[in-house]
Design an enzyme around this catalytic site. Structure first.
Site, PDB file in Angstrom:
ATOM      1  N   ASP A 393       6.268  -4.449  -1.020  1.00 25.52           N
ATOM      2  CA  ASP A 393       5.301  -3.448  -1.279  1.00 25.52           C
ATOM      3  C   ASP A 393       5.216  -2.982  -2.540  1.00 25.52           C
ATOM      4  OD1 ASP A 393       3.103  -1.401  -0.708  1.00 25.52           O
ATOM      5  OD2 ASP A 393       4.253  -0.233   0.494  1.00 25.52           O
ATOM      6  N   GLU A 396       2.560  -1.549  -8.270  1.00 22.99           N
ATOM      7  CA  GLU A 396       1.571  -1.116  -9.403  1.00 22.99           C
ATOM      8  C   GLU A 396       1.888  -0.028 -10.413  1.00 22.99           C
ATOM      9  OE1 GLU A 396       0.062  -1.969  -5.204  1.00 22.99           O
ATOM     10  OE2 GLU A 396       1.602  -0.665  -6.183  1.00 22.99           O
ATOM     11  N   ASP A 460      -4.071  -0.250   1.516  1.00 18.16           N
ATOM     12  CA  ASP A 460      -3.905   0.888   2.385  1.00 18.16           C
ATOM     13  C   ASP A 460      -5.552   1.399   2.654  1.00 18.16           C
ATOM     14  OD1 ASP A 460      -1.202   0.600   2.298  1.00 18.16           O
ATOM     15  OD2 ASP A 460      -0.984   2.183   0.807  1.00 18.16           O
TER      16      ASP A 460
END
Length: 669
Positions: A393, A396, A460
């Protein structure tokens, strides 16, 4: 390559395709200087730019495939010199000399009014990019992503996290044009690609790029193949991923065992259990979060090591979760701090990032020792434990004001970070000898993911029907990333983000499941607020629906296997835009909510609620409706589409027609 001088200017061609036109009145290159203001809040960026100077480079001189641009006629100092090198029909334009203090450049490429453009990473609002500009900066995509909606307004005003049509986890300075060329700008700086003008595309970069690369092709299939020759290709996903759904469940060993037993007894085909909380949980106001200290939590998952072995013997893998940050009250953080493996502030302090009521250090992947240490964490704590894969995950959040060991400004490393994170995971698997057996999936990206990210997931999405952030948004996401060489795309079945009144419904989950059948893999997610949202295991009808859909996915395994072989050898995505195989049909170039699954299956997912009929456009061919066996020709059709029977067709002349017919015979209306 050919440069033609005329009308006090020049035109640049590659394989008879005009790439650039330059005259004194309409310059191809502008340079300048600007001062940006950036603020990051939990991965969301507010970006402002003040351009102090923007100057056209009107005057030029061509000599031996070098073009020197000058600001003023007769100026002895070249403002910018480009070197043009063609090799194997690929044109590379290198920026070899820049004498002025420049930190902004605008490059104009020739465009046609009817031209369409695709790519720029994973774009979730628009597949055809023409008519808009696209800032390219990896970030949280935001909640809602549509400034006209109430949810986005709430997310902006309360959380600074509303997003917009261009915000994305995965930007890339690469596009494919219907003029049959691909273009890649070799840079990791902030960029903004503007496709709003009829006669030119303007590519803005906040640095001088190393190069711009072009290559032409006769077909879109060839273009993607050629681009992935350059960018890299991935191995096939593990065989076991095509044996059913990966159930996203959590709660500890006993709890996930209960979910698995229920699923298997109900006929659901299960290939894996994705237990994201294998390392423990952390409850915040956002919802159920995870303990970011990447070690097995034996209290929550007693006997996990033996549980993994037992399930593997039954053909079911257990998957976990990791990201490139370590929580500041954990053992990994303490060790990394002692060794100097974490990014710092200018004063030398550790740069702890706010992830929403807890803080984490950033593993500095530019420091070789830190990179190797984190690879070792993955090897020992995940692979050696026996996990079949994990969600890799984030990626960013690199702050632009942190300091890194390699000395490169974080502004230039920010867009490079996801690919570094992907490489760390890839090398851990490769060095463990587990390529083709273990895989991971990522949401953050940038150029380089084509070589290192074993699977992409759409991030998401909101648990709703919104075009920009719900079920529909994963369709342009798959098409835009796929055309740039990311072949294995999927999404959280049912979405993830439940905020500001968005609550997942049974219908949404079922429609999302139907679409997921025709993707590279199926995986469910409980979402950020499991207790408040619909879950498949709470409803008998949905369990039966999931059983039916997983059976179809497994039955299509021979076809999906062959598509993955194409991904390995040619870089072709499993989910393809219709124009990849129907180039002469002008209508298909603006279709972004239907796709080809390989060459032979057309899927038009239902992405609105309360629907029993759906409009579908079929390119000119002989088609068979998957669920009735009825024949269809090309054109517009209204199709019965109750839940359980999404609009899906296959080519009558497909070499897999008998397989499709066999699968369909078990699932008729």
């Amino acid at each position: 390559m050919k440069i033609v001088e005329k009308n006090k200017g020049f035109e640049l061609y590659l394989q008879k395709k005009c790439l650039m036109k330059h005259t004194i009145d309409k310059c191809a290159i502008y340079v300048g200087y600007g001062e940006e203001r950036m603020a990051m809040y939990r991965g969301n960026f507010k970006v402002e730019d003040y351009v102090i100077e923007r100057t056209p480079l009107k005057y030029y001189h061509i000599h031996n495939n070098h073009i020197t641009f000058r600001r003023y006629e007769g100026d002895s100092c070249g403002a910018l010199t480009l070197s043009l090198i063609e090799k194997d029909n690929r044109l590379s334009i290198y920026f070899i000399e820049c004498e002025a203090p420049i930190n902004r450049i605008w490059i104009r490429l020739h465009a046609d009014k009817e031209e369409k453009v695709y790519g720029c990473g994973e774009q979730m609002s628009y597949f055809n990019l023409r008519g808009r500009h696209f800032p390219l900066w990896t970030s949280e995509p935001g909640v809602g992503r549509d400034k006209s909606t109430y949810v986005t307004w709430l997310a902006d005003t309360r959380d600074k996290a509303g997003g917009d049509y261009y915000t994305t986890n995965y930007p890339e300075p690469t596009f494919i044009s219907t003029k049959k060329y691909w273009c890649h700008v070799e840079t990791t700086a902030y960029a903004d690609f503007n496709f709003q003008y009829d006669d030119f595309h303007e590519l803005q970069v906040w640095d001088i790029p190393k190069s711009i690369i072009f290559e032409t092709g006769k077909t879109y299939l060839e273009l993607t193949e050629k681009f992935t020759d350059y960018a890299g290709r991935l191995p096939k996903l593990p065989n076991w991923t095509r044996d059913g759904v990966i159930l996203g469940v959590q709660g500890g060993t006993d709890q996930v065992s209960t979910y698995l037993d229920q699923a298997l007894e109900s006929g659901i085909k299960v290939s894996g259990l994705w237990c994201q909380d294998w390392e423990g949980i952390n409850i915040t106001s956002f919802g159920k979060r995870l303990r970011w200290n990447w070690e097995w939590d034996p209290k929550r998952y007693p006997g996990l090591d033996k549980f993994i072995i037992t399930l593997k013997e039954k053909g079911i893998r257990v998957m976990g979760y990791i990201n490139p940050y370590v929580v500041n009250d954990g053992g990994l953080y303490a060790y990394a701090k002692e060794k100097g493996y974490l990014a710092t502030r200018p004063n030398g302090d550790i740069y702890d990032v706010d992830f929403g009521e807890f803080y984490c250090g950033i593993v500095d992947f530019t420091y070789p020792d830190a990179f190797e240490w984190y690879k070792d964490v993955i090897k020992k704590n995940l692979i050696d434990l026996g996990l079949g894969g994990w969600m890799a995950d984030f990626g960013e959040y690199l702050p632009i004001d942190c300091c890194l060991k390699n000395g490169v400004p974080a502004m230039l490393m920010h867009n490079a970070w996801p690919a570094l994170w992907a490489k760390c995971n890839y090398e851990a698997i490769e060095e463990s000898g587990k390529i083709g057996e273990v895989f991971y999936f990522m949401r953050a990206g940038g150029h380089g993911l084509q070589r290192y990210c074993t699977a992409l997931w759409a991030g998401d999405q909101s648990v709703d029907w919104s075009l920009h952030d719900g079920l529909a948004s994963v369709l342009p996401a798959a098409l835009s990333s796929g055309i740039l060489g990311n072949p294995y795309h999927h999404s959280d079945i049912g979405g993830y983000t439940s905020l500001h009144g968005n609550i997942r419904t049974k219908e949404l989950f079922q429609r999302w499941t139907e679409m997921a059948v025709f993707t590279s893999l199926m995986r469910t997610h409980e979402g950020n607020r499991p207790e408040q949202n619909f879950q498949y295991y709470d409803d008998d009808e949905t369990i039966k629906h999931l059983a039916k859909m997983t059976a179809i996915h497994v039955a299509l395994k021979p076809y999906i296997d062959d598509l993955m072989d194409e991904a390995v050898t040619k870089g072709l995505p499993l989910q393809r835009p219709l124009f990849m195989h129907y180039e002469r049909d002008k209508k298909v170039y603006d279709i972004q909510y239907a796709y080809l699954f390989g060459k032979d299956i057309l899927v038009a997912p239902v992405y609105e609620p309360n629907i029993t009929e759906w409009s579908v456009y079929l390119p000119e061919d002989d088609w068979i409706h998957f669920w009735t066996g009825s024949d269809y020709k090309g054109g517009d059709h209204v199709i019965d589409a109750p839940i359980g029977f999404p609009p899906v067709f296959y080519r009558k002349k497909s070499q897999y027609a008998q397989l499709f017919k066999m699968v369909a015979n078990h699932n008729r209306f």
